[in-house]
Motif scaffolding. Structure first.
Motif, mmCIF file in Angstrom:
data_model
loop_
_atom_site.group_PDB
_atom_site.id
_atom_site.type_symbol
_atom_site.label_atom_id
_atom_site.label_comp_id
_atom_site.label_asym_id
_atom_site.label_seq_id
_atom_site.Cartn_x
_atom_site.Cartn_y
_atom_site.Cartn_z
ATOM 1 N N SER A 1 0.747 -1.190 -0.023
ATOM 2 C CA SER A 1 0.137 0.096 0.134
ATOM 3 C C SER A 1 0.916 1.056 0.045
ATOM 4 O O SER A 1 2.092 1.153 0.168
ATOM 5 C CB SER A 1 -0.851 0.051 1.163
ATOM 6 N N ASP A 2 0.376 2.258 -0.253
ATOM 7 C CA ASP A 2 1.231 3.466 -0.143
ATOM 8 C C ASP A 2 0.643 4.502 0.927
ATOM 9 O O ASP A 2 0.608 5.793 0.961
ATOM 10 C CB ASP A 2 0.929 4.329 -1.489
ATOM 11 N N ASP A 3 0.405 3.879 2.131
ATOM 12 C CA ASP A 3 0.045 4.596 3.305
ATOM 13 C C ASP A 3 1.320 5.572 3.800
ATOM 14 O O ASP A 3 0.927 6.384 4.430
ATOM 15 C CB ASP A 3 -0.238 3.437 4.377
ATOM 16 N N MET A 4 2.318 4.824 3.523
ATOM 17 C CA MET A 4 3.754 5.853 3.904
ATOM 18 C C MET A 4 3.987 6.755 2.806
ATOM 19 O O MET A 4 5.240 7.302 2.912
ATOM 20 C CB MET A 4 4.539 5.096 4.446
ATOM 21 N N GLY A 5 3.406 6.848 1.869
ATOM 22 C CA GLY A 5 3.808 7.886 0.604
ATOM 23 C C GLY A 5 4.051 6.663 -0.598
ATOM 24 O O GLY A 5 4.149 5.583 -0.316
ATOM 25 N N PRO A 6 4.337 7.456 -1.668
ATOM 26 C CA PRO A 6 4.795 6.443 -2.809
ATOM 27 C C PRO A 6 5.978 5.453 -2.626
ATOM 28 O O PRO A 6 6.718 5.920 -1.917
ATOM 29 C CB PRO A 6 4.890 7.492 -3.834
ATOM 30 N N MET A 7 6.017 4.543 -3.131
ATOM 31 C CA MET A 7 7.108 3.515 -3.104
ATOM 32 C C MET A 7 8.161 3.969 -3.943
ATOM 33 O O MET A 7 7.950 4.241 -5.271
ATOM 34 C CB MET A 7 6.903 2.178 -3.631
ATOM 35 N N GLN A 8 9.244 4.409 -3.482
ATOM 36 C CA GLN A 8 10.398 4.970 -4.009
ATOM 37 C C GLN A 8 11.608 4.347 -3.721
ATOM 38 O O GLN A 8 11.691 3.698 -2.490
ATOM 39 C CB GLN A 8 10.390 6.534 -3.532
ATOM 40 N N VAL A 9 12.473 4.123 -4.542
ATOM 41 C CA VAL A 9 13.809 3.546 -4.303
ATOM 42 C C VAL A 9 14.746 4.813 -4.254
ATOM 43 O O VAL A 9 15.041 5.515 -5.403
ATOM 44 C CB VAL A 9 14.383 2.486 -5.654
ATOM 45 N N VAL A 10 15.466 4.755 -3.225
ATOM 46 C CA VAL A 10 15.963 6.076 -2.814
ATOM 47 C C VAL A 10 17.652 5.667 -2.254
ATOM 48 O O VAL A 10 17.774 4.694 -1.843
ATOM 49 C CB VAL A 10 15.296 7.091 -2.129
ATOM 50 N N SER A 11 18.595 6.585 -2.247
ATOM 51 C CA SER A 11 19.637 6.435 -1.797
ATOM 52 C C SER A 11 20.265 8.073 -1.209
ATOM 53 O O SER A 11 19.714 8.788 -1.552
ATOM 54 C CB SER A 11 20.807 5.958 -2.663
ATOM 55 N N GLY A 12 21.085 8.000 -0.300
ATOM 56 C CA GLY A 12 21.720 9.239 0.264
ATOM 57 C C GLY A 12 21.355 9.414 1.596
ATOM 58 O O GLY A 12 20.377 8.593 2.061
ATOM 59 N N PRO A 13 21.820 10.317 2.328
ATOM 60 C CA PRO A 13 21.632 10.520 3.652
ATOM 61 C C PRO A 13 20.252 11.299 3.891
ATOM 62 O O PRO A 13 19.666 11.909 2.954
ATOM 63 C CB PRO A 13 22.649 11.566 4.242
ATOM 64 N N LEU A 14 19.447 11.308 4.972
ATOM 65 C CA LEU A 14 18.254 11.781 5.192
ATOM 66 C C LEU A 14 18.196 13.166 5.019
ATOM 67 O O LEU A 14 19.093 13.800 5.632
ATOM 68 C CB LEU A 14 17.836 11.231 6.768
ATOM 69 N N GLY A 15 17.248 13.525 4.073
ATOM 70 C CA GLY A 15 17.009 15.208 3.967
ATOM 71 C C GLY A 15 17.788 15.419 2.547
ATOM 72 O O GLY A 15 17.542 16.385 1.833
ATOM 73 N N ARG A 16 18.861 14.434 2.128
ATOM 74 C CA ARG A 16 19.407 14.674 0.833
ATOM 75 C C ARG A 16 19.216 13.493 -0.067
ATOM 76 O O ARG A 16 20.228 12.845 -0.711
ATOM 77 C CB ARG A 16 20.708 15.071 1.066
ATOM 78 N N GLU A 17 18.163 12.781 0.072
ATOM 79 C CA GLU A 17 17.983 11.515 -0.782
ATOM 80 C C GLU A 17 17.793 11.671 -2.345
ATOM 81 O O GLU A 17 17.569 12.576 -3.019
ATOM 82 C CB GLU A 17 16.431 10.821 -0.122
ATOM 83 N N ARG A 18 18.261 10.648 -3.027
ATOM 84 C CA ARG A 18 18.347 10.689 -4.331
ATOM 85 C C ARG A 18 17.217 9.625 -4.805
ATOM 86 O O ARG A 18 17.383 8.472 -4.273
ATOM 87 C CB ARG A 18 19.538 10.372 -5.263
ATOM 88 N N VAL A 19 16.318 9.994 -5.502
ATOM 89 C CA VAL A 19 15.362 9.190 -6.011
ATOM 90 C C VAL A 19 15.708 8.409 -7.243
ATOM 91 O O VAL A 19 15.840 9.064 -8.267
ATOM 92 C CB VAL A 19 13.817 9.825 -6.123
ATOM 93 N N HIS A 20 15.887 7.291 -7.148
ATOM 94 C CA HIS A 20 16.118 6.551 -8.282
ATOM 95 C C HIS A 20 14.895 5.934 -9.275
ATOM 96 O O HIS A 20 15.084 5.892 -10.527
ATOM 97 C CB HIS A 20 17.070 5.338 -8.006
ATOM 98 N N PHE A 21 13.866 5.946 -8.435
ATOM 99 C CA PHE A 21 12.436 5.169 -9.142
ATOM 100 C C PHE A 21 11.603 5.456 -8.399
ATOM 101 O O PHE A 21 11.517 5.347 -6.907
ATOM 102 C CB PHE A 21 12.863 3.583 -9.567
ATOM 103 N N GLU A 22 10.154 5.479 -8.826
ATOM 104 C CA GLU A 22 9.118 5.675 -8.296
ATOM 105 C C GLU A 22 8.093 4.817 -8.971
ATOM 106 O O GLU A 22 7.860 4.815 -10.166
ATOM 107 C CB GLU A 22 8.404 7.136 -8.212
ATOM 108 N N ALA A 23 7.567 3.822 -7.920
ATOM 109 C CA ALA A 23 6.737 2.660 -8.587
ATOM 110 C C ALA A 23 5.372 3.368 -9.036
ATOM 111 O O ALA A 23 4.997 4.261 -8.406
ATOM 112 C CB ALA A 23 6.978 1.518 -7.699
#
Length: 380
Positions: free
Chosen positions: A154-176
Motif C-alpha cells: 500500500s502507499d500509506d507511507m507515501g509512494p514507493m520509491q527507491v532512494v539512496s543518500g543521507p536523510l534530507g538529501r535522498e536521491r530518488v532512483h525510481f518511483e513505482a
C-alpha cells in the motif's frame, strides 16, 4: 529499500507512458547476441547431458548455492555458506555430510528459488508470489522496518520509491506505480507470463525481470523475486530442473551496472533494447563462467568415482566436501577440530586415516603448522 516522503516527480517513468506495458526493441541489435547465448547454452547442456546423474546433481547443487548467496548479496545481505548448503541439501535429499541447523531467513530464500526452478512448469499465481515474499521475510520485518507480507503493498507511507543518500538529501532512483494500480498491473503480468508463447523464451526472461521489478508490487523483496522469476523462465526455456549457471552470481559481479541499467531503462522509453542487450550479455558471461567452473565439478566427480566406496565418518565427509567447495586457507588439524567440533586427537586420527586411504596428502613444509590437501589432482 527506503520509504521516502511524498514528493512531486518531474521524471516520467515507463509505467506512466500511455503504451505501457507494450515494450518494443530492435531485433537487429539482438539477433547475433541471442544466437550466441543459445549456442553457448546448448553446448553447456550437451556437456552436462554426457555426465552421470551424480555429476549433474553436484553441478546443480553448486549453482543453486551460488544463486541463493548472490541474489541476497545483490541486496546487501550476506548469508552463511554452510547454512545455505545445508538448507538446499535437506530439501533436495543430497548427502553432503555434516548438515547444520539453518535460520528461517536462509530457508526462505532457498524455498523461493527451489520453488521457482524445480517447479518451473507450474503456473505463476498471486498466492505463489505471496508465498515467496513471506518466505523472504518470515518475521514480517526488513531490517528495522515492519513490512506487509502476503499482500500487495500500500502507499500509506507515501509512494514507493527507491532512494539512496543521507536523510534530507535522498536521491530518488525510481518511483513505482501507485498501489491502487497493483491488482490490474499484476493480473496483466501474471496472465502474460503464463500464456504468451510468442516471445523467444530467453528474451521473455529479460522482459519478465524488468516488468516485475518496475511494478514493484511488494514492500520489499522485489529484486530477489524478479530474479527468481527470470530463473523460472530460463528453466522453462531449458525444460530442466538442473541449474548449471547462476545469473545472480554474474549480476552480483556487475551490481553497479545492473542498477544503473535498470534506472536508465525505467526512466526511458518503452524501447528496451539496451536492457535486453545488457541482460543477454550478462547471461552469456554467466554461461561462459560456468564452463570454466565445470572442470572442477568433473574432477570432483572423478574423485568420488575413485573413492566413493571407501567408508568415511561424517567428519571426514564434511571436511572433504569443504575442501572441494572452497576452503578458507590451508587445512590443519586445529581447523579440522574446530569445524568438525571434535578433539585435536580425533582430528589427527581422521586425517591420518584419510592419508592412508590415499585421499589426503601432507603439504610440503611451509609454515608453523602442518597442512593437508586433497591428493587427487587431474587436469581436465
Amino acid at each position: 529499500m527506503y520509504f521516502a516522503e511524498n514528493r512531486i516527480s518531474i521524471v516520467m517513468y515507463i509505467h506512466q507512458r500511455s503504451q505501457w506495458p507494450h515494450f518494443t526493441w530492435q531485433d537487429e541489435q539482438l539477433s547475433a547476441l541471442l544466437s550466441d547465448v543459445r549456442y553457448v547454452q546448448g553446448r553447456l547442456a550437451g556437456r552436462m547431458d554426457m555426465l552421470g546423474f551424480s555429476a549433474q546433481q553436484e553441478a546443480s547443487f553448486q549453482t543453486l548455492t551460488q544463486d541463493v548467496l548472490k541474489t541476497s548479496e545483490i541486496e546487501g545481505e550476506i548469508l552463511p555458506l554452510d547454512e545455505v548448503r545445508s538448507s538446499i541439501a535437506r530439501r533436495l535429499n543430497i548427502d553432503i555430510g555434516g548438515l547444520i541447523p539453518t535460520d528461517r531467513s536462509v530457508d526462505g530464500v532457498v524455498d523461493m528459488l527451489l520453488d521457482a526452478t524445480q517447479e518451473y512448469d507450474k503456473p505463476l499465481r498471486e498466492d505463489r508470489l505471496f508465498g515467496w515474499q513471506t518466505a523472504l521475510f518470515p518475521d514480517g520485518r526488513s531490517g528495522s522496518y515492519t513490512i506487509q507480507t502476503s499482500r500487495w503493498r500500500s502507499d500509506d507511507m507515501g509512494p514507493m520509491q527507491v532512494v539512496s543518500g543521507p536523510l534530507g538529501r535522498e536521491r530518488v532512483h525510481f518511483e513505482a506505480p501507485a498501489s491502487e494500480r497493483l491488482v490490474d498491473e499484476m493480473t496483466r503480468f501474471i496472465d502474460w507470463f503464463n500464456t504468451d508463447q510468442s516471445l523467444d523464451p530467453i528474451l521473455k526472461a529479460a522482459v519478465a525481470h524488468l516488468w516485475f521489478v518496475t511494478i514493484h508490487p511488494f514492500d520489499d523483496g522485489n529484486g530477489r523475486i524478479a530474479r527468481a522469476i527470470a530463473d523460472m523462465q530460463l528453466a522453462r526455456a531449458e525444460r530442466s530442473r538442473f541449474r548449471y549457471y547462476s545469473l545472480s552470481a554474474q549480476i552480483r559481479l556487475d551490481r553497479k551496472a545492473y542498477y544503473t541499467m535498470l534506472e536508465r531503462t525505467q526512466r526511458g522509453s518503452l524501447d528496451i533494447t539496451d536492457w535486453l542487450v545488457w541482460f543477454l550479455d550478462c547471461l552469456r558471461r554467466a554461461l561462459h563462467q560456468t564452463e570454466t567452473q565445470l572442470a572442477r565439478v568433473l574432477v570432483k566427480a572423478h574423485f568420488w568415482s575413485r573413492f566413493g566406496d571407501i567408508p568415511l565418518n561424517d567428519r571426514q565427509r564434511l571436511l572433504i566436501n569443504k575442501l572441494w567447495d572452497g576452503f578458507d586457507g590451508k587445512l590443519t588439524s586445529s581447523k579440522w577440530a574446530k569445524i568438525a567440533k571434535c578433539s585435536q586427537d580425533t582430528a589427527s586420527r581422521d586425517i591420518q586415516d584419510l592419508i592412508q586411504k590415499g585421499m589426503l596428502i601432507k603439504d610440503e613444509a611451509g609454515g608453523r603448522s602442518t597442512s593437508y590437501s586433497l591428493s587427487y589432482q587431474t587436469d581436465l
